[in-house]
Design a protein around this motif. Structure first.
Motif, PDB file in Angstrom:
ATOM      1  N   THR A  39       0.852  -1.192   0.000  1.00 47.78           N
ATOM      2  CA  THR A  39       0.000   0.000   0.000  1.00 47.78           C
ATOM      3  C   THR A  39       0.887   1.242   0.000  1.00 47.78           C
ATOM      4  O   THR A  39       1.722   1.417   0.882  1.00 47.78           O
ATOM      5  N   PRO A  42       1.631   8.224   0.849  1.00 49.61           N
ATOM      6  CA  PRO A  42       2.035   9.474   0.203  1.00 49.61           C
ATOM      7  C   PRO A  42       3.012  10.273   1.051  1.00 49.61           C
ATOM      8  O   PRO A  42       3.133  10.056   2.252  1.00 49.61           O
ATOM      9  N   ARG A  43       3.647  11.222   0.397  1.00 47.34           N
ATOM     10  CA  ARG A  43       4.524  12.187   1.062  1.00 47.34           C
ATOM     11  C   ARG A  43       5.644  11.536   1.859  1.00 47.34           C
ATOM     12  O   ARG A  43       5.957  11.952   2.973  1.00 47.34           O
ATOM     13  N   THR A  44       6.198  10.470   1.310  1.00 42.87           N
ATOM     14  CA  THR A  44       7.351   9.843   1.956  1.00 42.87           C
ATOM     15  C   THR A  44       8.517   9.887   0.979  1.00 42.87           C
ATOM     16  O   THR A  44       8.346  10.235  -0.194  1.00 42.87           O
ATOM     17  N   VAL A  58       1.281  -3.732  10.581  1.00 39.75           N
ATOM     18  CA  VAL A  58       1.555  -2.826   9.478  1.00 39.75           C
ATOM     19  C   VAL A  58       3.068  -2.618   9.418  1.00 39.75           C
ATOM     20  O   VAL A  58       3.663  -2.089  10.350  1.00 39.75           O
ATOM     21  N   ASN A  88      14.044   0.596  15.110  1.00 41.00           N
ATOM     22  CA  ASN A  88      12.910   1.358  14.594  1.00 41.00           C
ATOM     23  C   ASN A  88      11.683   0.492  14.380  1.00 41.00           C
ATOM     24  O   ASN A  88      10.684   0.949  13.868  1.00 41.00           O
ATOM     25  N   ILE A  91      10.957  -3.797   9.646  1.00 35.90           N
ATOM     26  CA  ILE A  91      10.998  -3.104   8.360  1.00 35.90           C
ATOM     27  C   ILE A  91      11.313  -4.118   7.263  1.00 35.90           C
ATOM     28  O   ILE A  91      12.145  -5.013   7.450  1.00 35.90           O
ATOM     29  N   VAL A 146      16.143   6.620  10.576  1.00 36.66           N
ATOM     30  CA  VAL A 146      15.005   7.485  10.272  1.00 36.66           C
ATOM     31  C   VAL A 146      15.523   8.799   9.692  1.00 36.66           C
ATOM     32  O   VAL A 146      16.446   9.409  10.231  1.00 36.66           O
TER      33      VAL A 146
ATOM     34  N   PHE B 623      -1.721  14.389  -2.346  1.00 34.82           N
ATOM     35  CA  PHE B 623      -0.768  13.389  -1.875  1.00 34.82           C
ATOM     36  C   PHE B 623       0.295  13.061  -2.917  1.00 34.82           C
ATOM     37  O   PHE B 623       1.426  12.739  -2.588  1.00 34.82           O
ATOM     38  N   LYS B 672      -3.513   1.707  13.756  1.00 38.70           N
ATOM     39  CA  LYS B 672      -2.142   1.227  13.899  1.00 38.70           C
ATOM     40  C   LYS B 672      -1.199   2.321  13.433  1.00 38.70           C
ATOM     41  O   LYS B 672      -1.516   3.088  12.532  1.00 38.70           O
ATOM     42  N   SER B 673      -0.057   2.336  14.075  1.00 39.66           N
ATOM     43  CA  SER B 673       0.914   3.361  13.720  1.00 39.66           C
ATOM     44  C   SER B 673       1.671   2.939  12.461  1.00 39.66           C
ATOM     45  O   SER B 673       1.811   1.758  12.163  1.00 39.66           O
ATOM     46  N   LEU B 674       2.153   3.918  11.721  1.00 42.25           N
ATOM     47  CA  LEU B 674       2.964   3.597  10.543  1.00 42.25           C
ATOM     48  C   LEU B 674       4.404   3.319  10.944  1.00 42.25           C
ATOM     49  O   LEU B 674       5.218   2.944  10.118  1.00 42.25           O
ATOM     50  N   LYS B 676       8.094   4.266  13.333  1.00 44.99           N
ATOM     51  CA  LYS B 676       9.069   5.352  13.380  1.00 44.99           C
ATOM     52  C   LYS B 676       9.790   5.538  12.052  1.00 44.99           C
ATOM     53  O   LYS B 676      10.215   6.636  11.716  1.00 44.99           O
ATOM     54  N   PHE B 677       9.942   4.438  11.334  1.00 44.19           N
ATOM     55  CA  PHE B 677      10.707   4.531  10.098  1.00 44.19           C
ATOM     56  C   PHE B 677      10.031   5.481   9.118  1.00 44.19           C
ATOM     57  O   PHE B 677      10.677   6.286   8.463  1.00 44.19           O
ATOM     58  N   ILE B 678       8.725   5.379   9.024  1.00 43.46           N
ATOM     59  CA  ILE B 678       8.011   6.274   8.115  1.00 43.46           C
ATOM     60  C   ILE B 678       7.777   7.620   8.778  1.00 43.46           C
ATOM     61  O   ILE B 678       7.881   8.659   8.149  1.00 43.46           O
ATOM     62  N   ILE B 681       3.529  11.979   8.813  1.00 37.99           N
ATOM     63  CA  ILE B 681       3.220  12.467   7.476  1.00 37.99           C
ATOM     64  C   ILE B 681       2.036  13.397   7.607  1.00 37.99           C
ATOM     65  O   ILE B 681       1.028  13.053   8.228  1.00 37.99           O
ATOM     66  N   ILE B 684      -1.802  12.260   7.085  1.00 39.25           N
ATOM     67  CA  ILE B 684      -2.019  10.837   7.366  1.00 39.25           C
ATOM     68  C   ILE B 684      -1.712  10.606   8.847  1.00 39.25           C
ATOM     69  O   ILE B 684      -0.657  11.006   9.326  1.00 39.25           O
ATOM     70  N   ALA B 687      -2.610   3.871  10.038  1.00 37.46           N
ATOM     71  CA  ALA B 687      -3.126   2.903   9.079  1.00 37.46           C
ATOM     72  C   ALA B 687      -4.013   1.919   9.809  1.00 37.46           C
ATOM     73  O   ALA B 687      -4.004   1.853  11.035  1.00 37.46           O
ATOM     74  N   ILE B 689      -5.916  -2.225   9.167  1.00 36.30           N
ATOM     75  CA  ILE B 689      -6.027  -3.372   8.271  1.00 36.30           C
ATOM     76  C   ILE B 689      -7.501  -3.691   8.082  1.00 36.30           C
ATOM     77  O   ILE B 689      -8.242  -3.844   9.060  1.00 36.30           O
ATOM     78  N   ILE B 695      -4.469  -2.848   3.481  1.00 40.10           N
ATOM     79  CA  ILE B 695      -4.203  -1.763   4.415  1.00 40.10           C
ATOM     80  C   ILE B 695      -4.861  -0.488   3.911  1.00 40.10           C
ATOM     81  O   ILE B 695      -4.801  -0.190   2.720  1.00 40.10           O
ATOM     82  N   LEU B 697      -5.040   3.710   4.726  1.00 41.87           N
ATOM     83  CA  LEU B 697      -4.419   4.787   5.494  1.00 41.87           C
ATOM     84  C   LEU B 697      -5.504   5.658   6.109  1.00 41.87           C
ATOM     85  O   LEU B 697      -6.568   5.855   5.523  1.00 41.87           O
TER      86      LEU B 697
END
Lengths: 149, 718
Positions: A39, A42-44, A58, A88, A91, A146, B623, B672-674, B676-678, B681, B684, B687, B689, B695, B697
């Motif tokens: 999925t 956006p904006r990453t 997730v 983190n 991943i 990060v 977006f 659910k959280s996206l 720390k890596f992402i 945003i 948004i 997320a 399920i 998934i 957002l």
């Protein structure tokens, strides 16, 4: 042979990216899965491909080719997601193919040199020699750091 | 006590001590406004418990301090001293120190903080007001052998009556300790302890604290309710070393037994009946239905008969984990429901499938109930947050020389732990703000014809699926004109914009970043945390804050909170890039519009909706603006279908219409959280399920509003 047994060695999961072999410590690898539906988020950053549903979790997925500055490639039959667990969180990293699990004696690992100039050297922990091949040891923590935008 | 055992008790000790401290704080505050015997009794008991447990755990300095506090409460209770600001301040001071002590103990397991200053302070207050105060009972005990028991207190007499009613014998013991005994208090306490195993001690002479402090000569007395014969009592007492003698006397020696406040008339003569009562079956006249005779395994009836709630302490992490698991279950349940419905459509009439559908619907119901129960288990009364505010308000008011009445209502309103955790800081700031900027100085209020004392209200209540918290004051209110001027001065808005702003919009300027109307940075508010932080903290977890104000009459801040942060109801919408969830709480309405209705004003798309201009936001484009190769001018009206779906979302007065491809329906979703890596945003918030494993957002409505209304046309460029 007996001396080799006693020697410290590293166990690595080896995978292919753009013709080169890369390795990351097996202890960090959570699992290796086939590419499932991703999925988009956006904006990453461009190398963030999105998120997947890993048994109810997730999990963000990044394109390791783009992260390392290699040209993008279409998904193939061998494309896999290597799921790693770092500070983190969990991943996923998309790689061209996963080749094997290998053991590399410490003596065969050298610091990164200009030999492997195809990717940013600061993401490389070292280079391992195995027969005639080279295994690039990825610094997973730097790779998955990060990026605060 | 062995170390492991100590560690085990430490947690319990800390929990209890924290509770007692909270109680003390609340009660001392109440004490300041007026003392009542019940209140003083409660305070005294809290201090006494705290003293006992801290001593038992070996925290002597804490014990000293609580002991001094207890003495103060004791004197207050006996009306020997009156409540004064000096005493209240000293008590609060001690309370603060105790809190620090507890923090230290919880962090390190040790207490090193010195309590002597506060202890001395309290003692000095005591001595200052009651220099002549001495223990009468002790003075009576000067002559050897002529031991005078102190008269029984009211509580002891009631306890005695209860004991007699339940068929126990009541005995008076006079214990003499050897002259040369070094630590008499320790011996005495050992005796008391050993007697507690065979009966229940109703009173001591002198009082237990005095015994602990060795404030007696060689003898001390006690009243014991027991079902054991005197010989055994004697043996028990004398088993302690250095005890010379014990005199066990009959209860006939008790003076004024009839004054006891127990209603049963049959019981009044009971104390005069000696040993025989317990040995024989109590006669019917002595038994009453409320107090059946005690059996051998309950020698001491509980002194307070209130039934205790059946509760256990559970680690919150465990509850969190349970909730997560149920969240997973909800997802699976939705999925099973969907699959079985699809199957029954495909193979209608199949008996096996009907079974499956039935089981699936039962599963859904059970899962729903389970989720609800676990959510409830995580609920705490909001008083957990509110209880620290009265003290804070008092301190600030005193510091600033303001007079404030703080009225709290809805303390019992329950909400999820996750919300409790995040609501504290924003409320502190709002309350400080009300006291600091809202309420005027007493003289100023009098001049304005207001009451000298300002009032700050803090209210909580349930409203549908939300918790509403209000912070209101009857102070100065917020002047929109002043705000505008200040905002223009600070360059937040232009003079032109200011001129066009409505009062409501102007008042909302206090939430703009970099804004503070206080002329000087006071110690109380304006410590770098502005209302903008309050707002962004609140909106981050889906809360909405609104302000109403009338110049000269006061302001009211209203916070609307979700009941929980873990599960929300959402409206599912489809965009080209996937399914998104719009939190239902912020959905105002959905509609279908013709593409001709869209106007472009200042390069922004709008429609006229209910007589107002409603800005539109093309989510897909917002977006993925960089992915779409279209030029950056607004609208791609040419490629639009005839009609478009618009979801109108809004927070308070702000509205924006989101253009989506289609509407998919409502659903309960687990947030659910996206990760720390992402990271964060804009637009948004997380997320979820879906039932089919995909998934979706979750849209961050506040972020989108900010993009739509503040960044304006810039949003399309980024």
């Amino acid at each position: 042979m007996s001396t080799a047994v006693l020697e410290q060695e590293e166990q690595l999961v080896a995978f292919k990216l753009g013709g080169e072999t890369y390795g990351i410590p097996i202890s960090l690898v959570h699992e290796i899965i086939r590419c499932s539906e991703i999925t988009q988020v956006p904006r990453t950053a461009d190398y963030v491909r999105g998120v997947i549903n890993l048994r109810g979790k997730v999990v963000p997925v990044l394109d390791l080719r783009l992260r390392l500055g290699l040209p993008p490639m279409e998904e193939t039959r061998t494309t896999r997601i290597v799921v790693v667990e770092v500070e983190n969180g969990i991943i996923g990293m998309i790689v061209d193919a996963v080749s094997e699990v290998l053991r590399l004696p410490m003596s065969q690992i050298e610091p990164p040199s200009e030999l492997v100039a195809s990717i940013e050297t600061d993401l490389i922990r070292g280079v391992g020699k195995r027969d005639q091949d080279l295994v690039i040891l990825l610094d997973i923590y730097k790779t998955l750091k990060v990026h605060l935008e | 006590m062995p170390n492991e055992e100590m560690a085990q008790f430490l947690g319990v000790f800390l929990d209890e001590a924290t509770e007692q401290l909270e109680l003390l704080e609340k009660d001392i505050l109440a004490l300041e406004t007026g003392a009542s015997p019940d209140l003083l009794q409660e305070i005294f008991r809290a201090a006494h418990t705290l003293k006992g447990s801290s001593r038992a755990m070996g925290y002597t300095s804490m014990g000293e301090l609580t002991h001094a506090m207890e003495d103060v409460f004791d004197k207050l209770r006996k009306d020997e001293i009156g409540v004064s600001t000096a005493i209240i301040d000293a008590l609060f001071d001690s309370l603060d120190l105790l809190k620090r002590l507890l923090e230290e103990i919880s962090a390190t397991g040790n207490s090193t903080i010195d309590t002597s200053v506060q202890t001395e302070n309290l003692r000095a207050l005591l001595n200052g007001v009651a220099q002549s105060e001495t223990h009468d009972a002790i003075q009576a005990d000067t002559g050897r052998g002529v031991f005078q028991h102190a008269p029984l207190s009211e509580t002891a007499r009631v306890a005695l009556q209860e004991a007699v009613n339940s068929g126990l014998q009541v005995r008076r013991l006079t214990v003499r300790i050897a002259d040369d005994c070094v630590m008499k208090s320790v011996r005495a306490l050992m005796v008391l302890q050993s007697l507690e195993t065979v009966g229940s001690i109703l009173a001591t002479t002198p009082e237990e604290e005095a015994i602990e402090n060795e404030e007696f000569a060689e003898s001390f007395g006690l009243v014991l309710a027991t079902d054991q014969p005197p010989e055994l009592l004697r043996k028990t007492v004398l088993s302690t070393a250095e005890i010379v003698d014990v005199i066990i006397s009959d209860p006939e020696a008790f003076p004024e037994p009839t004054a006891v406040a127990v209603p049963q008339s049959s019981a009044t003569d009971a104390p005069a009946e000696p040993v025989t009562i317990a040995q024989t079956e109590p006669s019917p006249s002595q038994t009453n239905r409320e107090n059946p005779p005690a059996s051998a395994d309950s020698p001491a009836p509980s002194r307070n008969g209130t039934p205790q709630a059946q509760t256990i302490r559970v680690d919150v992490l465990r509850l969190d984990k349970l909730l997560n698991l149920v969240g997973e279950l909800v997802i699976d349940q939705t999925r099973i429901g969907q699959v079985s419905n699809q199957l029954i459509h495909k193979y209608a009439g199949d008996e096996l499938l009907e079974n499956l559908v039935e089981a699936a619907s039962h599963f859904a119901r059970i899962t729903g109930e389970m989720q609800e129960e676990i959510m409830k288990a995580r609920m705490l009364p909001i008083d957990n947050v509110f209880n620290r505010f009265p003290r804070m308000i008092r301190d600030i008011a005193q510091k600033m020389g303001k007079e404030i009445e703080f009225v709290v209502s809805g303390r019992e309103t329950e909400l999820d732990r996750s919300v409790i955790e995040v609501i504290g800081d924003p409320l502190i700031h709002l309350l400080r703000n009300s006291v600091d900027h809202g309420i005027e100085m007493p003289e100023e209020r009098v001049k304005k014809g207001k009451e000298r004392k300002g009032t700050v209200w803090l209210r909580a209540r349930h409203e549908e699926n939300h918790i509403v918290i209000e912070v209101e004051d009857d102070g100065n209110g917020i002047d929109p004109e002043k705000l505008k001027a200040s905002a223009v001065n600070k360059g937040i808005i232009t003079a032109e914009t200011a001129a066009r702003m409505s009062d409501k919009e102007a008042v909302n300027l206090i939430f703009a970043s970099g804004f503070s109307t206080a002329k000087t940075v006071s110690d109380i508010s304006g410590r770098g945390v502005g209302m903008d932080i309050v707002k962004s903290n609140l909106t981050r977890f889906g809360a909405i804050i609104d302000v109403e104000t009338k110049v000269g009459q006061g302001s009211k801040f209203t916070i609307k909170l979700p009941l929980t942060l873990a599960i929300i109801r959402g409206l599912l919408v489809r965009l080209a890039s996937g399914v998104y969830v719009t939190p239902l709480a912020s959905v105002q309405e959905t509609m279908k519009i013709d593409r001709d209705q869209i106007h472009t004003i200042n390069q922004r798309e709008m429609i006229l909706h209910r007589g107002m201009g409603l800005p539109l936001l093309r989510l897909q484009k917002l977006f993925y603006a960089d992915v779409i190769n279209d030029p950056l001018e607004t609208g791609e009206t040419e490629t639009d279908p005839e009609s478009l779906y618009v979801v109108v979302v809004g927070v308070a007065e702000r509205r924006v219409g989101l253009i989506v491809d289609s509407l998919l329906g409502e659903q309960e979703i687990v947030i659910k959280s996206l990760g720390k890596f992402i990271g964060d945003i804009r637009g948004i918030s997380g997320a979820t399920i879906l039932g089919d494993g995909h998934i979706a957002l979750i849209l961050d409505i506040n972020g989108l509003l900010t993009i739509a209304l503040e960044e304006k046309a810039k949003a399309y460029v980024s």
